[in-house]
Scaffold this active site. Structure first.
Site, PDB file in Angstrom:
ATOM      1  N   ASP A  31       0.814  -1.216   0.000  1.00  0.00           N
ATOM      2  CA  ASP A  31       0.000   0.000   0.000  1.00  0.00           C
ATOM      3  C   ASP A  31       0.849   1.269   0.000  1.00  0.00           C
ATOM      4  O   ASP A  31       2.069   1.213   0.177  1.00  0.00           O
ATOM      5  CB  ASP A  31      -0.967  -0.005   1.201  1.00  0.00           C
ATOM      6  N   GLU A  35      -9.698  -2.210   5.654  1.00  0.00           N
ATOM      7  CA  GLU A  35     -10.229  -2.002   6.987  1.00  0.00           C
ATOM      8  C   GLU A  35     -11.534  -2.773   7.170  1.00  0.00           C
ATOM      9  O   GLU A  35     -12.076  -3.320   6.205  1.00  0.00           O
ATOM     10  CB  GLU A  35     -10.451  -0.502   7.158  1.00  0.00           C
ATOM     11  N   HIS A  86      -7.052  -5.504  10.337  1.00  0.00           N
ATOM     12  CA  HIS A  86      -7.004  -5.168   8.909  1.00  0.00           C
ATOM     13  C   HIS A  86      -5.668  -5.556   8.304  1.00  0.00           C
ATOM     14  O   HIS A  86      -4.643  -5.544   8.970  1.00  0.00           O
ATOM     15  CB  HIS A  86      -7.339  -3.686   8.650  1.00  0.00           C
ATOM     16  N   ASP A 112      -7.303  -3.805  14.597  1.00  0.00           N
ATOM     17  CA  ASP A 112      -8.660  -4.241  14.242  1.00  0.00           C
ATOM     18  C   ASP A 112      -8.635  -5.368  13.200  1.00  0.00           C
ATOM     19  O   ASP A 112      -9.644  -5.670  12.564  1.00  0.00           O
ATOM     20  CB  ASP A 112      -9.488  -3.053  13.711  1.00  0.00           C
TER      21      ASP A 112
HETATM   22  C1  GLP Z   1      -0.968   0.163   8.502  1.00  0.00           C
HETATM   23  C2  GLP Z   1      -0.517  -0.594   7.264  1.00  0.00           C
HETATM   24  C3  GLP Z   1      -0.641  -2.090   7.456  1.00  0.00           C
HETATM   25  C4  GLP Z   1       0.042  -2.503   8.742  1.00  0.00           C
HETATM   26  C5  GLP Z   1      -0.602  -1.798   9.897  1.00  0.00           C
HETATM   27  C6  GLP Z   1      -0.023  -2.170  11.234  1.00  0.00           C
HETATM   28  O1  GLP Z   1      -2.344   0.213   8.586  1.00  0.00           O
HETATM   29  N1  GLP Z   1      -1.279  -0.213   6.118  1.00  0.00           N
HETATM   30  O2  GLP Z   1      -0.072  -2.765   6.345  1.00  0.00           O
HETATM   31  O3  GLP Z   1      -0.042  -3.895   8.891  1.00  0.00           O
HETATM   32  O4  GLP Z   1      -0.436  -0.390   9.687  1.00  0.00           O
HETATM   33  O5  GLP Z   1       1.175  -1.518  11.458  1.00  0.00           O
HETATM   34  P1  GLP Z   1       2.157  -1.905  12.609  1.00  0.00           P
HETATM   35  O6  GLP Z   1       2.930  -3.091  12.118  1.00  0.00           O
HETATM   36  O7  GLP Z   1       3.030  -0.701  12.773  1.00  0.00           O
HETATM   37  O8  GLP Z   1       1.362  -2.206  13.823  1.00  0.00           O
END
Ligand code: GLP
Length: 264
Positions: free
Chosen positions: A72, A148, A143, A141
């Protein structure tokens, strides 16, 4: 689904890096069929990227025959902004390994036609014969990428409006200023990730414990998009002890026993 439970995030990173390195080596150096790796951003993969960089520096792995597709990118944030996912990937991985620049694919959140950018991304994945291994993290959550709660479980790469909780969570990277966090992102779909031949999700920390419980012990639901991993023929979760705190003791014991059973 395999669930690998490691004591902490560092050991999670070592396990995942070993797994990725073994796959890259097994794919060999046939340039007509590069190894196609899907990659996430966020804090979850950082220990993995550190280990990959360190092993590359020791001469143990080359990325010359690896093609990557990132999950993304924010819409409207300049590529060279310190918080863009482009910057994240170059700072944490790409600048320190030998992957050719042309093998790196990251969605362009500044494209003049965002829908076309997403369509082209899906086509490019197909041109390479699909993703061999998609690594991912999850939000609290549940995702995956920016899919989401409520995202279609068969969704493809597209523009997504970010929910308020995600904007708040990500504001820590923008000096805590909500108004600086982009409100839209381009993201691969749940279906895009699920099409990969293997999917490996990294889950660490107590703040992901509820999500891990839903993914492993709950049913498949668009409210916890990563729960679709239950349908994948080769899904792996690599998590730390802290993230298992909401799982039943029996569940933890079951998955640990399976991994420790040396008869197979
Ligand atoms: C963002 C990204 C996700 C990632 C999530 C969790 O939403 N788009 O790809 O998995 O953050 O991030 P973290 O690993 O910092 O908890």
């Amino acid at each position: 689904m395999r669930i690998i439970i490691k004591p902490d995030a560092t050991e999670v990173g070592t396990w995942v890096a070993n797994y990725v390195i073994d796959k890259i080596k097994a794919a060999g150096d046939n340039t007509k069929r590069p190894f196609v790796l899907g990659l996430p951003t966020g804090s979850s993969p950082i220990s993995t990227y550190k280990e990959l960089v360190s092993r590359h520096k020791k001469g143990e792995v080359s990325f010359r025959n690896v093609v990557t597709f990132n999950m993304d990118e924010y819409v409207g944030l300049p590529e060279d902004h310190s918080e863009s996912y482009h910057s994240f990937m170059f700072d944490n991985l790409f600048s320190s390994i030998d992957i050719p620049r042309e093998n790196i694919n990251i969605l362009n959140g500044n494209a003049s036609n965002l829908d076309k950018e997403c369509e082209d991304y899906e086509k490019r994945i197909q041109q390479y014969g699909g993703v061999d291994l998609f690594l991912g993290g999850i939000g609290p959550d549940g995702h995956i990428a920016f899919n989401e709660p409520g995202s279609s479980l068969s969704s493809r790469t597209r523009v997504k409006t970010l929910r308020y909780d995600t904007i708040v969570a990500n504001s820590r990277f923008f000096g805590g200023d909500l108004s600086k966090v982009p409100t839209k992102a381009l993201t691969v779909g749940v279906g895009t990730v699920m099409d990969a031949r293997e999917v490996l999700i990294i889950i660490t920390g107590y703040n992901k414990a509820r999500a891990l419980r839903e993914v492993v012990e709950g049913g498949i639901s668009h409210m916890w998009t990563v729960s679709i991993l239950q349908m994948h023929p080769k899904g792996i979760i690599v998590c730390d002890e802290a993230s298992t705190l909401e799982l039943r003791v029996e569940t933890v014991k079951y998955f640990k026993d399976i991994e420790n059973d040396t008869r197979f």
